[in-house]
Motif scaffolding. Structure first.
Motif, short mmCIF file in Angstrom:
data_model
loop_
_atom_site.label_atom_id
_atom_site.label_comp_id
_atom_site.label_asym_id
_atom_site.label_seq_id
_atom_site.Cartn_x
_atom_site.Cartn_y
_atom_site.Cartn_z
N ASP A 50 0.86 -1.19 0.00
CA ASP A 50 0.00 0.00 0.00
C ASP A 50 0.90 1.24 0.00
OD1 ASP A 50 -1.80 2.04 0.37
OD2 ASP A 50 -2.45 1.42 2.37
N GLU A 51 1.02 1.88 -1.16
CA GLU A 51 1.93 3.02 -1.25
C GLU A 51 1.50 4.19 -0.38
OE1 GLU A 51 0.34 5.30 -5.28
OE2 GLU A 51 1.90 3.79 -5.46
N THR A 52 0.20 4.29 -0.08
CA THR A 52 -0.26 5.41 0.76
C THR A 52 0.16 5.24 2.22
OG1 THR A 52 -2.42 4.43 1.25
CG2 THR A 52 -2.24 5.74 -0.76
N GLY A 56 6.88 8.35 3.56
CA GLY A 56 7.18 9.54 2.76
C GLY A 56 6.07 9.97 1.82
N TYR A 57 4.93 9.33 1.89
CA TYR A 57 3.87 9.62 0.92
C TYR A 57 3.27 11.01 1.15
CZ TYR A 57 -0.27 8.97 -2.00
OH TYR A 57 -1.24 9.09 -2.97
N ASP A 58 3.27 11.81 0.09
CA ASP A 58 2.74 13.17 0.17
C ASP A 58 2.24 13.57 -1.21
OD1 ASP A 58 2.10 15.80 0.58
OD2 ASP A 58 4.16 16.49 0.98
N PRO A 59 0.96 13.31 -1.50
CA PRO A 59 0.45 13.63 -2.85
C PRO A 59 0.37 15.12 -3.13
CG PRO A 59 -1.34 12.93 -1.40
CD PRO A 59 -0.07 12.70 -0.64
N LEU A 215 18.88 -2.02 -7.36
CA LEU A 215 17.77 -2.64 -6.63
C LEU A 215 17.24 -1.64 -5.62
CD1 LEU A 215 19.40 -6.08 -5.67
CD2 LEU A 215 18.12 -5.53 -7.75
N ARG A 216 15.90 -1.51 -5.55
CA ARG A 216 15.31 -0.64 -4.54
C ARG A 216 13.91 -1.12 -4.19
NH1 ARG A 216 19.44 0.25 -3.50
NH2 ARG A 216 20.67 2.11 -3.33
N PHE A 217 13.58 -1.13 -2.90
CA PHE A 217 12.20 -1.31 -2.48
C PHE A 217 11.50 0.05 -2.62
CE2 PHE A 217 13.47 -5.31 -0.51
CZ PHE A 217 12.37 -6.09 -0.79
N GLY A 218 10.37 0.05 -3.32
CA GLY A 218 9.64 1.29 -3.55
C GLY A 218 8.59 1.55 -2.49
N PRO A 219 7.81 2.60 -2.66
CA PRO A 219 6.83 3.01 -1.65
C PRO A 219 5.82 1.93 -1.28
CG PRO A 219 7.16 4.77 -3.23
CD PRO A 219 7.91 3.59 -3.75
N ALA A 220 5.45 1.06 -2.23
CA ALA A 220 4.47 0.00 -1.95
C ALA A 220 5.15 -1.31 -1.56
CB ALA A 220 3.57 -0.21 -3.16
N ASN A 221 6.44 -1.24 -1.22
CA ASN A 221 7.18 -2.42 -0.76
C ASN A 221 7.33 -3.50 -1.82
OD1 ASN A 221 8.05 -1.72 1.82
ND2 ASN A 221 6.07 -2.22 2.73
N LEU A 281 9.18 10.18 -6.41
CA LEU A 281 8.69 11.45 -5.92
C LEU A 281 7.78 11.20 -4.72
CD1 LEU A 281 7.78 13.20 -9.30
CD2 LEU A 281 9.97 13.21 -8.07
N PRO A 282 7.49 12.23 -3.91
CA PRO A 282 6.64 12.02 -2.73
C PRO A 282 5.25 11.49 -3.04
CG PRO A 282 7.86 14.06 -2.52
CD PRO A 282 8.09 13.58 -3.93
N ASP A 283 4.75 11.68 -4.27
CA ASP A 283 3.44 11.12 -4.62
C ASP A 283 3.56 9.70 -5.16
OD1 ASP A 283 4.49 11.46 -7.15
OD2 ASP A 283 3.02 12.95 -7.79
N ALA A 284 4.75 9.09 -5.03
CA ALA A 284 5.06 7.71 -5.41
C ALA A 284 5.29 7.51 -6.90
CB ALA A 284 3.99 6.73 -4.91
#
Length: 453
Positions: A50-52, A56-59, A215-221, A281-284
């Motif tokens: 869940d990216e939200t 760091g989530y900031d739409p 390699l990177r884990f992103g906002p939604a894991n 970006l902060p909005d994923a």
């Protein structure tokens, strides 16, 4: 050199906070997994997606409007490393890094210590510190041990994900770019606990080139993997090939829900030549940078989209095609960046750089700060080094402004990462035979901490 202690430097204490770019770790479920590396450790690598929920989530984020040209201080933390390639901070403050010559390392309490060298990794070389040797292809070419990323639930899930060039041949050499998970605390740390992906390491060439490797884990894991075209651009355009792609995977290697490449279910986007940096970006929104044929690129990624390689790479080739053009191109500057690792910086130790994408450049031997301004925003001041990437052939999702920092101060900057203390950490690749004077220095390669005074 003492093989168990590669370098000693005083390091500022790292507070125990979560990694930027990863959401809060979820609780393990009722299905523990035995560590394949031995030792009987049980863990569950699965994660919520869940990216939200990302810290760091900031739409509603906004881009800065000042010029990205601060005075920066550099603190050397480790010296005489051998082509370090990637950095990854764990939530408990541990820092893991790779050397392209083979090893995965840990940096803690001012010391760098080796953890393991992946089984089947190829032999790769480095020129000596202070050497004036110029060799475009040292042993191993552009391959070796490359990307590293720690599991978001580390150390409860004791996994390090590593991207490396492996020799899987029996009677003769057969090379692949492999992404695998390792348990460094197991009885057999060099043996993969799980192989997630394998892509070609070279096709139609005699050298290992265009291996991607970040390699990177992103906002939604999800675990994001960048792969290069291995020297064959047609593979980048083939949705069934893992080469020349941005992949989005679960922690156990399945394709993420929502991938839409029309081929390999692990593929998020296609048409990439040699991508080596990805951040959010902060909005994923994922932002990727890659080595081009001359024009290098910064791309805003959208699932299922083709970014043009090998058919389109320049202002003359993108128009009147269905390929998505970059949001920024080195063609606008008339330069070659050779962009490598990148991070969207959110820290407070270098506040002028906050909310900007920071990219390490190899040929350009500098740090580039990119400000991505949405259409309704005010672009930043140009200052002394600013360039506006607003050509009509570029993707207009953002107005991108670039600024140059640390020009020829560190040499070939391979990667940058925000640390838990809010500072910026960087590694150099000055011992790969491609550095320009005055590099490599006697202290190269280095791990450094960067901040504003």
């Amino acid at each position: 050199m003492d093989p168990d202690v590669l370098s000693r430097r005083t390091m500022l204490a790292l507070s125990t906070i979560g990694l930027a770019g990863c959401s809060s770790p979820d609780e393990p479920d009722d299905s523990p997994t035995d560590s394949p590396g031995g030792g009987g450790t049980e863990y569950d690598p699965s994660l919520e997606h869940d990216e939200t929920a990302w810290d760091g989530y900031d739409p509603d984020w906004s881009a800065p409007t000042g010029a990205a040209e601060p005075v920066l201080e550099i603190e050397v933390l480790a010296e005489t490393l051998e082509i370090p390639w990637d950095l990854s901070f764990a939530g408990d403050g541990e820092l893991f890094l790779t050397q392209r010559t083979g090893q995965v390392l840990r940096y803690a309490d001012g010391e760098v210590t080796p953890l393991f060298e992946p089984a089947d990794v190829i032999d790769a070389g480095a020129v000596e510190p202070g050497s004036d040797e110029a060799s475009w292809f040292v042993d191993g070419g552009e391959g070796g041990t490359m990307g590293v990323e720690v599991h978001p639930n580390y150390p409860d899930v004791p996994l390090l994900y590593v991207c490396y060039t492996a020799d899987v041949g029996e009677d003769e050499q057969e090379l692949v770019v492999r992404v695998a998970a390792f348990d460094p605390e197991s009885d057999r740390p060099a043996e993969p606990a799980n192989v997630l992906l394998e892509a070609p390491a070279r096709e139609g060439t005699r050298a290992n080139i265009h291996n991607g490797g970040r390699l990177r884990f992103g906002p939604a894991n999800y675990l994001w993997v960048t792969t290069g075209d291995a020297g064959d651009g047609d593979l980048a355009a083939d949705p069934s090939s893992p080469a020349g792609k941005i992949h989005r995977l679960t922690p156990t290697g399945e394709g993420a829900a929502g991938n839409e490449s029309g081929g390999d279910p692990r593929v998020f986007t296609l048409g990439h030549r040699n991508p080596q940096g990805i951040s959010w970006l902060p909005d994923a929104t994922p932002i990727e940078n890659e080595h081009g044929t001359g024009p290098d690129e910064l791309n805003a990624l959208e699932v299922g989209t083709n970014y043009g390689w090998p058919e389109a790479a320049s202002a003359e080739e993108y128009p009147d095609t269905d390929y998505r053009p970059p949001v920024a191109s080195s063609q606008v500057e008339g330069a070659t960046w050779a962009p490598s690792g990148s991070t969207f910086y959110r820290g407070d130790a270098a506040p002028t750089l906050s909310n900007r994408l920071l990219v390490g450049c190899l040929v350009h031997q500098r740090l580039k700060a990119f400000t991505l301004t949405p259409p309704d925003g005010e672009p930043p001041a140009l200052g002394d080094t600013g360039v506006r990437h607003d050509a009509d052939w570029l993707d207009d999702a953002y107005t991108v402004t670039s600024h140059d920092l640390l020009v020829n101060e560190l040499g070939r900057i391979r990667h940058l990462e925000e640390g838990p203390d809010g500072a910026l950490y960087a590694i150099t690749s000055n011992r790969d035979g491609r550095a320009k004077d005055p590099f490599p220095r006697e202290i190269d390669d280095v791990l450094v901490r960067i901040s504003e005074p």
